[in-house]
Design a protein around this motif. Structure first.
Motif, short mmCIF file in Angstrom:
data_model
loop_
_atom_site.label_atom_id
_atom_site.label_comp_id
_atom_site.label_asym_id
_atom_site.label_seq_id
_atom_site.Cartn_x
_atom_site.Cartn_y
_atom_site.Cartn_z
N GLU A 419 -17.72 -21.35 45.76
CA GLU A 419 -18.35 -22.38 46.58
C GLU A 419 -19.05 -23.39 45.66
OE1 GLU A 419 -18.47 -22.95 49.79
OE2 GLU A 419 -17.60 -21.13 50.67
N ASP A 421 -21.33 -27.04 45.37
CA ASP A 421 -22.18 -28.07 45.96
C ASP A 421 -22.11 -29.29 45.04
OD1 ASP A 421 -24.15 -29.76 46.92
OD2 ASP A 421 -25.59 -28.17 47.30
N ASP A 427 -21.64 -28.06 39.36
CA ASP A 427 -20.61 -27.85 40.39
C ASP A 427 -19.69 -29.05 40.49
OD1 ASP A 427 -21.63 -25.40 40.88
OD2 ASP A 427 -22.30 -25.77 42.92
N SER A 450 -14.15 -24.61 53.77
CA SER A 450 -15.52 -24.13 53.61
C SER A 450 -16.00 -23.47 54.89
CB SER A 450 -16.45 -25.29 53.24
OG SER A 450 -16.11 -25.83 51.99
N SER A 453 -20.13 -25.00 55.65
CA SER A 453 -20.46 -26.39 55.92
C SER A 453 -19.20 -27.22 55.90
CB SER A 453 -21.44 -26.92 54.86
OG SER A 453 -21.62 -28.32 54.98
N ARG A 458 -19.54 -30.41 49.90
CA ARG A 458 -19.26 -29.00 49.66
C ARG A 458 -17.76 -28.77 49.53
NH1 ARG A 458 -22.88 -25.18 49.63
NH2 ARG A 458 -24.48 -26.29 50.79
N GLU A 459 -17.39 -27.96 48.56
CA GLU A 459 -15.99 -27.59 48.35
C GLU A 459 -15.88 -26.08 48.16
OE1 GLU A 459 -13.74 -31.34 46.14
OE2 GLU A 459 -14.28 -29.55 45.01
N THR A 460 -14.75 -25.54 48.61
CA THR A 460 -14.47 -24.12 48.41
C THR A 460 -13.12 -23.99 47.72
OG1 THR A 460 -15.69 -23.56 50.43
CG2 THR A 460 -14.20 -21.88 49.54
#
Length: 800
Positions: A419, A421, A427, A450, A453, A458-460
């Protein structure tokens, strides 16, 4: 004369000590170590590419941890490559380590990789995939294990020997005869003598096994063995696949062997060590090395004693970590059951099949679900080897390694979720690296949805390092010496060669995600040229959402996207002009596709906003005018007209009374039922919350209900599938509420209104007090207000 005495005689000059092995066999590895300790040769020759001789000292480095592999790739064509995997339990690795620990020279004696890679280039595409990328047929097949998809032998030597011994499973036979035999029991050379005799009998029956390449490889190995004997005056030990031993013992002339090697193709080759994984050692993987259970074999090799008890203890620990109730009593009972099964099956010790059966029965309560986890994590395993920084590598690989260390992104064989941010610098740098690697075709990470969120900050990612990614890094090295320069050059080249407008817009999106400011001007120039020449509204509509998403990515990453906004606004204007004519006279499939384009453009215009449209008028106002044209034009299919009305209603540009009037006109008796059904699908279908709209406004629901009950019987069967598709997409609770409303009948609740009066669960009007109560929480979630760290109260107060 014992085998050791015979070996001592050979070391004096009579002939080489030939140690025929099964590659990646822990029993063979133990036997090789014991034999070398007894024979004490002056040089150790190992089956493998001679170009790797200079890399042998790295095997003694403290940072070298198997499994690893020798990687050879063509300098002019990095994608053409070959691997020679070695695990800690591989006989070749044990021989290398023994030689280094005892200051004995070690050399590789197989056919040079320069010929192996060139051979693959001469074959057709299918054979090149099997041979050029997997020239391990001699290592996985010719020595007793054909592997999966190997183009090596037409026979399986182990299968033949197992069948002769009365076994239906070659793996079980090999375990019983070799793997369960302890090192140093009796004559150290006895297993090699027996295997040589067995392979000799097989070669007398089957010849070379049907592969001419083996004859060439064996000629090369014989020449190398002769040279070593002359240089070291005997004292030569050879570690090679058992299948080759009879051929190496064969008396041939130097001239005959050289004749087989004459005229072989060549290609310039580089070689290095790369990390490998147990998963890639398994037979089922892409670069498989021919064994089903590398984790189990690694355990057999490393367990000092009581291998079954130690293995079942590992299994119990894994299952406990997964919250399964496994006690020490389970381990004891599983050991007893495995030993009992081995005795009943006539096996000297419990093997993998016995321990697996015991785990299933005792620890997994007969279920194969937790057993699959045991196989994945332990029997195969996710062990990833390590290679020291001093190993040769292309400059791009060195830069990638530096970035991985600086960003604390360690390559791992086990898939993990990351995850990010993007508001945090580290990140954001990780995100840039992963996006740049994807642009280079190095798919270390795959973007995922994600869970916590949906914000653009935000990235996953799902990360898993596969060994073949080392090849992709070598291939990408032609674009630059650093990840940034290589990704920039690759993006510029891809922009010029892109097939369509959507490809270029996607590339622009990648450039912003990867933060490639030097590549973006080239991509934007190509994008503007393609957009100016492309007249297909569908292509333009597909391209616009990607551009708008890129603007959002630029915002969160602090990238200047002014040029991109200009192109997006211009593209939107062209879509507005061309969309109404493009929506005329479409069949059902084309109309549904165009409806999706309309949805995409609507979302893009909403995100683009008027601020990005300087010099291009009010985009939202222009788009709403287009929707009004679509909603009122009879030549436009019903599904598009219905969707245009719905979008205008959602934006507040159309009153509910007006929407009900339009629906009433469409559902009048003069409209063909199929067209009316399509209009309804466009208005309330497509997963756009249409079900809740009907729940909240009984007038619209009453119109649909009255129309449906009035459809003629002959047209009803044509209309029903379309309506079923529309209403089946609603949530179960929405469908249930709609059913209750229809059963009760319109107006039964006391005069339904748009606000929901008379519908269970809805008040007659909006409760402003209760609505205001949630505003502080909503503003806090959106980050619109600061919070006093001491009190936790909203410092801005409650604002409307």
């Amino acid at each position: 004369m014992t085998g050791v005495e015979r070996a001592a005689g050979q070391g004096a000059g009579s002939g080489p000590v030939l140690l025929g092995v099964r590659h990646h066999g822990p029993g063979s590895a133990r036997a090789v170590r014991a034999a070398l300790e007894e024979v004490r040769p002056r040089v150790v020759l190992i089956e493998g590419p001679p170009e790797a001789d200079a890399l042998i000292p790295l095997a003694a480095d403290e940072e070298m941890r198997p499994p690893v592999a020798l990687l050879a790739h063509a300098v002019d064509e990095p994608g053409r490559s070959a691997f020679w995997p070695l695990a800690g339990f591989s006989p070749e690795w044990v021989a290398l380590r023994w030689a280094l620990e005892h200051d004995v020279p070690a050399r590789f004696i197989d056919l040079p990789a320069t010929h192996t890679l060139a051979w693959g280039r001469q074959q057709d595409e299918a054979e090149a995939e099997a041979e050029g990328e997997r020239p391990l047929d001699a290592e996985t097949a010719a020595d007793g294990d054909t592997g999966s998809g190997s183009a090596g032998l037409r026979i399986d030597p182990l299968g033949v020997l197992a069948d002769a011994a009365g076994y239906d499973d070659p793996e079980r036979w090999w375990e019983d005869v070799v793997e369960h035999r302890g090192a140093g029991e009796g004559d150290a050379l006895a297993p090699f003598t027996a295997l040589e005799e067995a392979m000799g009998a097989l070669r007398e029956t089957y010849g070379s096994g049907g592969h001419d390449r083996d004859l060439v490889r064996e000629a090369c190995m014989r020449l190398q063995v002769r040279a070593a004997q002359r240089e070291f005056e005997g004292g030569v030990a050879v570690v090679c696949g058992a299948w080759h031993v009879p051929a190496l013992r064969q008396k041939t002339t130097v001239a005959a062997d050289k004749a087989l090697l004459k005229g072989l193709p060549k290609v310039k080759t580089d070689m290095t060590w790369v990390p490998w994984t147990h998963r890639r050692l398994s037979r089922t993987s892409g670069y498989g090395a021919g064994i089903d259970s590398p984790g189990w074999y690694g355990h057999l090799f490393s367990a000092p004693d009581r291998p079954v008890e130690r293995w079942l203890t590992k299994v119990a620990g894994l299952l406990r970590a997964e919250d399964r109730m496994v006690s020490s009593a389970h381990v004891i009972e599983a050991v007893r059951l495995a030993e009992t099964l081995a005795a009943m099956r006539g096996r000297p010790l419990p093997g993998l099949s016995e321990t697996t059966d015991a785990v299933r029965a005792v620890m997994c309560e007969g279920s194969d679900v937790p057993l699959a986890l045991v196989r994945d994590r332990l029997v195969v395993g996710d062990v990833l080897g390590e290679v020291p920084p001093s190993a040769p590598a292309v400059p791009l690989q060195r830069d990638l390694t530096r970035l991985q260390r600086r960003l604390r992104l360690k390559p791992e064989a086990l898939e993990r979720e990351l995850e990010l941010d993007l508001r945090k610098e580290n990140d954001a740098a990780r995100s840039r690296l992963l996006h740049r690697l994807r642009l280079l075709g190095i798919a270390w990470g795959d973007p995922a949805v994600s869970r916590g969120s949906t914000g653009t900050f935000r990235e996953t990612w799902r990360l898993r390092w596969e060994p073949e990614l080392s090849v992709r890094v070598a291939e990408a090295g032609v674009w630059g010496t650093t990840v940034l320069s290589a990704a920039t050059s690759k993006a510029e080249a891809d922009a010029v060669t892109a097939d369509g407008l959507a490809d270029v817009t996607g590339l622009a999106e990648h450039c912003l995600l990867a933060e490639l400011p030097d590549a973006l001007p080239t991509v934007m120039r190509v994008l503007a040229d393609r957009a100016a020449l492309d007249t297909d509204v569908g292509h333009l509509a597909q391209a616009l959402p990607a551009l708008v998403r890129s603007l959002r990515y630029g915002d969160v990453r602090g990238t200047d996207t002014g040029a991109l906004a200009e192109v997006a606004a211009g593209l939107a204007e062209r879509v507005f002009v061309g969309l109404p004519p493009a929506c005329a006279a479409l069949d059902a499939d084309a109309a549904e596709e165009m409806r999706r384009h309309v949805d995409a453009v609507h979302g893009a215009v909403g995100l683009l906003g008027d601020a990005a449209a300087a010099g291009h008028g009010q985009l939202r106002g222009r788009w709403q005018s287009v929707l009004r044209v679509l909603s009122g034009r009879d030549t436009v299919p019903g599904v598009i007209r219905g969707r245009a009305v719905r979008l205008l209603l959602d934006d507040g540009e159309l009153a509910q009374d007006e929407a009900a009037l339009l629906m009433g006109l469409v559902l009048s008796p003069g409209t063909p039922p199929a067209d009316a059904a399509a209009w309804i699908e466009g208005f309330v279908g497509g997963g756009s919350g249409g079900g809740m709209l009907l729940v909240h406004d009984e007038r619209l629901l009453g119109l649909v209900d009255a129309w449906l009950t009035g459809v003629p019987a002959e047209a009803f069967t044509d209309v029903l599938p379309l309506l079923r598709r529309t209403f089946s997409a609603y949530e179960p609770g929405v469908r249930r509420t709609l059913g209750e409303l229809v059963r009760r009948g319109p107006g039964a609740g006391g005069g339904a209104t748009a606000s929901g009066s008379g519908i269970p669960g809805f008040a007659a009007d909006l409760d402003l007090v209760r609505a205001d109560a949630v505003l502080p929480v909503v503003r806090l979630l959106l980050g619109l207000d600061e919070v006093d760290e001491n009190t936790g109260n909203d410092m801005a107060g409650v604002t409307g």
